[in-house]
Motif scaffolding. Structure first.
Motif, short mmCIF file in Angstrom:
data_model
loop_
_atom_site.label_atom_id
_atom_site.label_comp_id
_atom_site.label_asym_id
_atom_site.label_seq_id
_atom_site.Cartn_x
_atom_site.Cartn_y
_atom_site.Cartn_z
N LEU A 1 -0.91 -4.48 -6.51
CA LEU A 1 -0.92 -5.93 -6.50
C LEU A 1 -0.04 -6.42 -7.64
O LEU A 1 -0.35 -6.23 -8.81
CB LEU A 1 -2.35 -6.47 -6.67
N ASP B 1 0.76 5.64 -0.01
CA ASP B 1 -0.12 6.73 0.38
C ASP B 1 0.48 8.07 -0.04
O ASP B 1 1.68 8.29 0.13
CB ASP B 1 -0.33 6.71 1.89
N MET C 1 0.85 -1.17 0.00
CA MET C 1 0.00 0.00 0.00
C MET C 1 0.90 1.23 0.00
O MET C 1 1.89 1.29 0.70
CB MET C 1 -0.91 -0.03 1.23
N VAL D 1 -3.23 0.67 -3.58
CA VAL D 1 -2.81 -0.71 -3.36
C VAL D 1 -2.18 -1.17 -4.67
O VAL D 1 -2.76 -0.99 -5.74
CB VAL D 1 -3.99 -1.62 -2.98
N TYR E 1 -6.73 2.57 -6.70
CA TYR E 1 -6.86 3.75 -5.85
C TYR E 1 -7.90 3.45 -4.80
O TYR E 1 -9.04 3.13 -5.11
CB TYR E 1 -7.24 4.98 -6.67
N ASN E 2 -7.49 3.55 -3.54
CA ASN E 2 -8.32 3.12 -2.42
C ASN E 2 -8.99 4.30 -1.71
O ASN E 2 -9.62 4.12 -0.69
CB ASN E 2 -7.43 2.34 -1.45
N SER F 1 -4.66 6.83 -0.88
CA SER F 1 -4.06 5.50 -0.70
C SER F 1 -4.20 4.65 -1.95
O SER F 1 -5.25 4.63 -2.59
CB SER F 1 -4.75 4.77 0.46
#
Length: 73
Positions: A52, A3, A1, A50, A43-44, A48
């Motif tokens: 993968l 940020d 993750m 993530v 985009y979280n 933030s």
């Protein structure tokens, strides 16, 4: 993750469009930095992301983290 620090403050001070532009530029930076590593970037919210990455090993992930100035915990 990963940020983006202070994205909410950037939105408040410079407008939400500026924040959106930063998100787009940062996403492109991540894609270019990963090179041939196949990864999904999600985009979280609130700055933030993530990342993968599949078909990679710990060494590659460690290199990616170092690229972003992060550490593995």
């Amino acid at each position: 993750m990963v940020d983006i620090a202070n994205l909410a403050e950037i939105n408040d001070k410079y407008t939400r469009q500026t924040g959106d532009d930063i998100i787009k530029m940062f996403t492109q930076f991540i894609k270019e930095s990963l090179g041939k590593v196949e990864a999904d970037i999600i985009y979280n919210g609130n700055g933030s992301f993530v990342i993968l990455a599949s078909d990679t090993d710990y060494i590659t992930i460690e290199d990616i983290m170092r690229l972003f100035g992060l550490r593995l915990d």
